[in-house]
Design an enzyme around this catalytic site. Structure first.
Site, mmCIF file in Angstrom:
data_model
loop_
_atom_site.group_PDB
_atom_site.id
_atom_site.type_symbol
_atom_site.label_atom_id
_atom_site.label_comp_id
_atom_site.label_asym_id
_atom_site.label_seq_id
_atom_site.Cartn_x
_atom_site.Cartn_y
_atom_site.Cartn_z
ATOM 1 N N GLU A 93 36.703 53.296 57.982
ATOM 2 C CA GLU A 93 37.551 53.691 59.095
ATOM 3 C C GLU A 93 37.681 55.199 59.169
ATOM 4 O OE1 GLU A 93 40.528 51.207 57.558
ATOM 5 O OE2 GLU A 93 41.684 52.851 56.752
ATOM 6 N N CYS A 107 40.207 62.295 60.136
ATOM 7 C CA CYS A 107 40.305 61.903 58.734
ATOM 8 C C CYS A 107 39.105 60.991 58.458
ATOM 9 C CB CYS A 107 41.637 61.175 58.539
ATOM 10 S SG CYS A 107 41.916 60.653 56.866
ATOM 11 N N CYS A 114 36.696 52.406 46.879
ATOM 12 C CA CYS A 114 36.932 53.553 46.005
ATOM 13 C C CYS A 114 37.055 53.036 44.579
ATOM 14 C CB CYS A 114 38.223 54.256 46.434
ATOM 15 S SG CYS A 114 38.571 55.769 45.502
ATOM 16 N N CYS A 118 44.009 54.001 42.525
ATOM 17 C CA CYS A 118 45.382 54.503 42.532
ATOM 18 C C CYS A 118 46.262 53.347 43.029
ATOM 19 C CB CYS A 118 45.509 55.696 43.482
ATOM 20 S SG CYS A 118 44.455 57.085 43.014
ATOM 21 N N CYS A 121 47.409 53.066 46.830
ATOM 22 C CA CYS A 121 46.436 53.311 47.897
ATOM 23 C C CYS A 121 45.646 52.048 48.192
ATOM 24 C CB CYS A 121 45.495 54.447 47.488
ATOM 25 S SG CYS A 121 44.212 54.803 48.701
ATOM 26 N N GLY A 160 37.760 56.625 49.992
ATOM 27 C CA GLY A 160 36.806 57.117 48.998
ATOM 28 C C GLY A 160 37.192 58.435 48.366
ATOM 29 N N LEU A 216 48.059 65.384 44.034
ATOM 30 C CA LEU A 216 48.768 65.534 42.756
ATOM 31 C C LEU A 216 49.727 64.355 42.550
ATOM 32 C CD1 LEU A 216 49.420 67.381 40.294
ATOM 33 C CD2 LEU A 216 51.230 68.396 41.690
ATOM 34 N N HIS A 217 50.702 64.239 43.401
ATOM 35 C CA HIS A 217 51.709 63.156 43.415
ATOM 36 C C HIS A 217 52.656 63.097 42.223
ATOM 37 C CE1 HIS A 217 49.173 62.097 46.681
ATOM 38 N NE2 HIS A 217 48.350 61.319 46.033
ATOM 39 N N CYS A 334 45.453 55.239 54.497
ATOM 40 C CA CYS A 334 44.133 55.007 53.927
ATOM 41 C C CYS A 334 43.804 53.556 53.633
ATOM 42 C CB CYS A 334 44.022 55.775 52.628
ATOM 43 S SG CYS A 334 44.372 57.473 52.889
HETATM 44 N N1 SAH Z 1 40.314 60.295 47.036
HETATM 45 C C1 SAH Z 1 40.755 61.459 47.733
HETATM 46 C C2 SAH Z 1 40.731 61.350 49.250
HETATM 47 C C3 SAH Z 1 41.327 60.094 49.868
HETATM 48 S S1 SAH Z 1 43.078 59.857 49.799
HETATM 49 C C4 SAH Z 1 42.143 61.850 47.246
HETATM 50 O O1 SAH Z 1 42.737 61.098 46.503
HETATM 51 O O2 SAH Z 1 42.598 62.927 47.598
HETATM 52 C C5 SAH Z 1 43.786 60.867 51.002
HETATM 53 C C6 SAH Z 1 45.291 61.043 50.803
HETATM 54 O O3 SAH Z 1 46.071 59.910 51.211
HETATM 55 C C7 SAH Z 1 45.643 61.277 49.357
HETATM 56 O O4 SAH Z 1 46.536 62.327 49.195
HETATM 57 C C8 SAH Z 1 46.220 59.931 48.974
HETATM 58 O O5 SAH Z 1 46.921 60.004 47.816
HETATM 59 C C9 SAH Z 1 47.013 59.581 50.221
HETATM 60 N N2 SAH Z 1 47.461 58.185 50.278
HETATM 61 C C10 SAH Z 1 46.835 57.105 49.788
HETATM 62 N N3 SAH Z 1 47.588 55.999 49.948
HETATM 63 C C11 SAH Z 1 48.731 56.386 50.568
HETATM 64 C C12 SAH Z 1 49.911 55.699 50.990
HETATM 65 N N4 SAH Z 1 50.057 54.383 50.799
HETATM 66 N N5 SAH Z 1 50.887 56.427 51.586
HETATM 67 C C13 SAH Z 1 50.737 57.749 51.784
HETATM 68 N N6 SAH Z 1 49.656 58.464 51.399
HETATM 69 C C14 SAH Z 1 48.653 57.781 50.789
#
Ligand code: SAH
Length: 350
Positions: A93, A107, A114, A118, A121, A160, A216-217, A334
């Site tokens: 997507e 985006c 992936c 995480c 995600c 990804g 980072l988170h 995502c």
């Molecule tokens: N793998 C790469 C790029 C894809 S994620 C990365 O981790 O940066 C793109 C962004 O969306 C990241 O910051 C990811 O942590 C965030 N993201 C993923 N799931 C999410 C969710 N449920 N709510 C908000 N942001 C989310």
């Protein structure tokens, strides 16, 4: 001989390749204009070309491989999400997010699924299927431009981990960034990583002015490993030193993405820890309220907690932005739309 995907090629590869057909420069330019400047999605739709040229093209070359399966537009703003089916029936997507200048940020996805898993995600829920080819990355951008969207920025924040598909992502960036024919400025392209250290080192040597964003988170290694398994093999202290080297070499500001989770990383103590961790770097923080994914037991903080966290960073003189929730009515977080598509037609592999 295998078929050649024309969107795999840089202009300086494409032009000489087509010239080998003994076509005039004018004809070759017409083909390239058809690829990049017209609304055509197949050779037959390039109206400037004679039928015989189209037939010759079809013998050796491939145009679009992505099939747009579904488009959803948010009821609240112009956020539009595209679900594409690939030739092997997998799905990816791409989301177009409106910005204040009436243009769009895309985006873009870089892998099918992936490997990083995480926990918050949707993209990694079913693991990694495969990397996207160069042309599949370029086509996401070209399809949406051809659909009439004025695209100003590209962020590799779709499905990804871009640094685990490094060569294809960088070549796709070179194609869309080159002066000719697409010409999206490198500073308007952002690569986002969950923290792949080897990839960051390679990226540090890259002469393109592409921006780097890091998901980072969590500023604490133990906490981060709990939600982001990648942290076990790419631990925070090493990640930070790789980022310092990157900044010394490239001199560019880094954006840290920070998803706020209720009761986990949304208190000011954790914010203070983050400031401590990032000391010495030139950075900004992009706060993202968590967008709920089913069955993972996490939730977003309320508005007041989000605001407190945001104001605390401001008071500590940190550059901080708060990402608005956009398109959550169309599952624009995502991997969510792809997941829904996979569930509906009973696929398990996607
Ligand atoms: N793998 C790469 C790029 C894809 S994620 C990365 O981790 O940066 C793109 C962004 O969306 C990241 O910051 C990811 O942590 C965030 N993201 C993923 N799931 C999410 C969710 N449920 N709510 C908000 N942001 C989310």
């Amino acid at each position: 001989m295998g078929m050649i995907y024309l969107y795999d090629l840089l202009y300086e590869e494409l032009f000489p390749l087509l010239q080998q057909e003994n076509w005039s420069r004018f004809r070759v330019s017409q083909v390239i204009d058809g690829l990049y400047r017209s609304k055509a999605l197949e050779f037959d739709q390039i109206s400037t070309l004679p039928a015989e040229i189209k037939e010759q093209l079809k013998l050796k070359y491939l145009f679009f491989s992505l099939h747009p399966e579904r488009t959803e537009r948010s009821s609240r703003d112009e956020t539009t999400k595209f679900l594409f089916r690939l030739e092997d029936r997998q799905h990816i997507e791409t989301v177009a997010l409106p910005n204040s200048r009436g243009q769009f940020t895309l985006c873009v996805s870089t892998q099918v699924g992936c490997s990083l898993k995480c926990s918050f995600c949707a993209s990694g829920l079913k693991g990694l299927v495969r990397n996207l080819a160069v042309h599949e990355i370029v086509e996401q951008v070209m399809y949406i431009i051809k659909a009439g969207f004025s695209v100003s920025n590209i962020v590799f924040m779709g499905i990804g981990e871009p640094l685990l598909n490094y060569d294809n992502v960088i070549k796709a960036i070179r194609i869309i960034n080159a002066d000719h024919p697409v010409n999206i400025g490198a500073r308007k392209i952002t690569l986002s990583t969950a923290g792949i250290i080897e990839g960051i080192r390679r990226f540090s040597e890259l002469e393109l002015q592409v921006r780097l964003s890091v998901s980072l988170h969590f500023p604490d290694s133990g906490m981060r490993s709990k939600y982001m398994p990648v942290n076990a093999s790419h631990p925070l202290p090493e990640l930070i030193s790789a980022l310092k080297e990157y900044q010394e070499k490239r001199g560019r500001q880094i954006t840290f993405e920070y998803i706020l989770f209720k009761g986990i990383n949304d208190d000011t103590d954790t914010a203070a820890k983050m400031i401590e961790l990032l000391r010495g770097l030139d950075y900004k923080v992009n706060l993202i309220p968590y967008n709920p994914v089913e069955h993972c037991g996490l939730s977003a903080p309320d508005e007041i907690s989000i605001d407190l966290f945001y104001r605390y960073l401001l008071s500590r003189k940190i550059f901080v932005t708060l990402r608005k929730r956009r398109g959550d009515d169309i599952k624009a977080a995502c991997g969510q739309l792809r997941l829904a598509a996979g569930n509906k037609d009973g696929e398990t592999g996607s």
